[in-house]
Design an enzyme around this catalytic site. Structure first.
Site, PDB file in Angstrom:
ATOM      1  N   ASP A  32      -2.327  -0.851  10.732  1.00  0.00           N
ATOM      2  CA  ASP A  32      -2.706  -0.844   8.750  1.00  0.00           C
ATOM      3  C   ASP A  32      -3.460  -2.408   8.471  1.00  0.00           C
ATOM      4  O   ASP A  32      -3.993  -2.668   7.597  1.00  0.00           O
ATOM      5  CB  ASP A  32      -1.535  -1.095   8.175  1.00  0.00           C
ATOM      6  CG  ASP A  32      -0.701   0.090   8.623  1.00  0.00           C
ATOM      7  OD1 ASP A  32      -1.473   1.369   9.158  1.00  0.00           O
ATOM      8  OD2 ASP A  32       0.863   0.420   7.956  1.00  0.00           O
ATOM      9  N   LYS A  91       0.710  -1.453  -0.182  1.00  0.00           N
ATOM     10  CA  LYS A  91      -0.122   0.002  -0.405  1.00  0.00           C
ATOM     11  C   LYS A  91       1.017   1.556   0.639  1.00  0.00           C
ATOM     12  O   LYS A  91       1.795   1.302   0.766  1.00  0.00           O
ATOM     13  CB  LYS A  91      -1.120   0.078   1.263  1.00  0.00           C
ATOM     14  CG  LYS A  91      -0.534   0.220   2.509  1.00  0.00           C
ATOM     15  CD  LYS A  91       0.118   1.367   3.294  1.00  0.00           C
ATOM     16  CE  LYS A  91       1.047   1.083   4.516  1.00  0.00           C
ATOM     17  NZ  LYS A  91       1.868   2.637   4.840  1.00  0.00           N
TER      18      LYS A  91
END
Length: 286
Positions: free
Chosen positions: A140, A15
């Site tokens: 996350d 990401k």
């Protein structure tokens, strides 16, 4: 050929944090954030083989990471306890993403482990339950479980899916690792940013409050940012140390990569609003 080599791999995509604002510090020491997550089309890969003896083993060592500290093993054990099952697993990880790079490699590996073993063990826990199980593993991890580009708040776990442009990125990998804890402990870190709205981000507010501290503490990251700024822009993902620039098309990103100094690792990737993990899940056997 080993049993797990006969199965399709499960993707663990990277990401990018396209923006990161630090709004304050919570009583538990964590920071309140605003951020934007988008996946990119590169990452690690994992293979899983179910065991009927309850044992959980990783089949490939990761330098500097013990098995007990490995997020994939921790995720598997957390799911095993939560699901009350007797199944175990052999886990083989093909590690591509750099550690300490801000690309979410360990978090993505953990999320893929939760999603894959939830299917392979026949637990069929809903997404919300998996995301709740993911949060103690790392702030996350839930976004990787949910698999959609998102506007994130809280410690990053309060997620609102967003539909973003999917440009091409040139990502630079400076030498060394950035310690997230050290970045957030920096006494000069801005901890009182004014909250913004998604519309502000879409209008061009891409600030990362961790940028100054990383620049001061990691000269190799600062040098990578300086080089990217000379070719049209540079941003820090999360707390770093990877940095990136945005390009409208693949050819432009590849042309810029040809000029990257030899001191930096680099790659070109496409932005994705939907994680390939969701596609793998949809195509996996029940």
């Amino acid at each position: 050929m080993t049993p797990e080599a006969n199965t399709l791999p499960w993707p663990a995509p990277a990401k990018l944090n396209l923006m990161l604002r630090v709004l304050g510090r919570r009583p538990d020491g964590y920071h309140r954030l605003q951020t934007v997550f988008q996946f990119i089309d590169c990452g690690d890969r994992l293979w899983f083989t179910s065991r009927d003896d309850g044992a959980i083993h990783r089949l490939v060592d990761i330098p500097g990471v013990s098995e007990s500290a490995d997020l994939t093993v921790r995720a598997a054990r957390a799911l095993q306890v939560h699901g009350g099952g007797r199944c175990g697993a052999d886990i083989r990880l093909e590690k591509t993403l750099p550690m300490g790079g801000g690309l979410g490699g360990g978090s993505s590996d953990a999320a893929t482990t939760l999603v894959a073993l939830n299917r392979l063990w026949g637990l069929n826990l809903p997404e919300d339950e998996l995301a709740a199980l993911a949060l103690p593993l790392g702030a996350d991890v839930p976004v990787f479980v949910r698999g959609r580009a998102a506007w994130g708040e809280g410690v990053g776990e309060q997620l609102t899916p967003v539909d973003l442009p999917e440009p091409w990125y040139l990502v630079l990998i400076p030498a060394g690792q950035v310690a997230t804890a050290a970045v957030f402990a920096d006494p000069q870190l801005t901890r009182d940013s004014v909250p913004v709205k998604l519309a502000d981000f879409l209008a061009g507010d891409r600030r990362n409050d961790c940028l100054g501290g990383v620049r001061r503490g990691y000269p190799e990251v600062a040098a990578a940012l300086d080089w990217l700024e000379a070719v049209g822009g540079g941003q820090l993902t999360g707390t770093g140390g990877c940095v990136f620039a945005v390009f409208a098309d693949r050819d432009a990103a590849l042309a810029a990569r040809e000029r990257v100094p030899a001191q930096f690792g680099s790659f070109v990737a496409r932005g994705l609003n939907r994680s390939p993990l969701l596609d793998r899940l949809a195509g996996s056997p029940t």
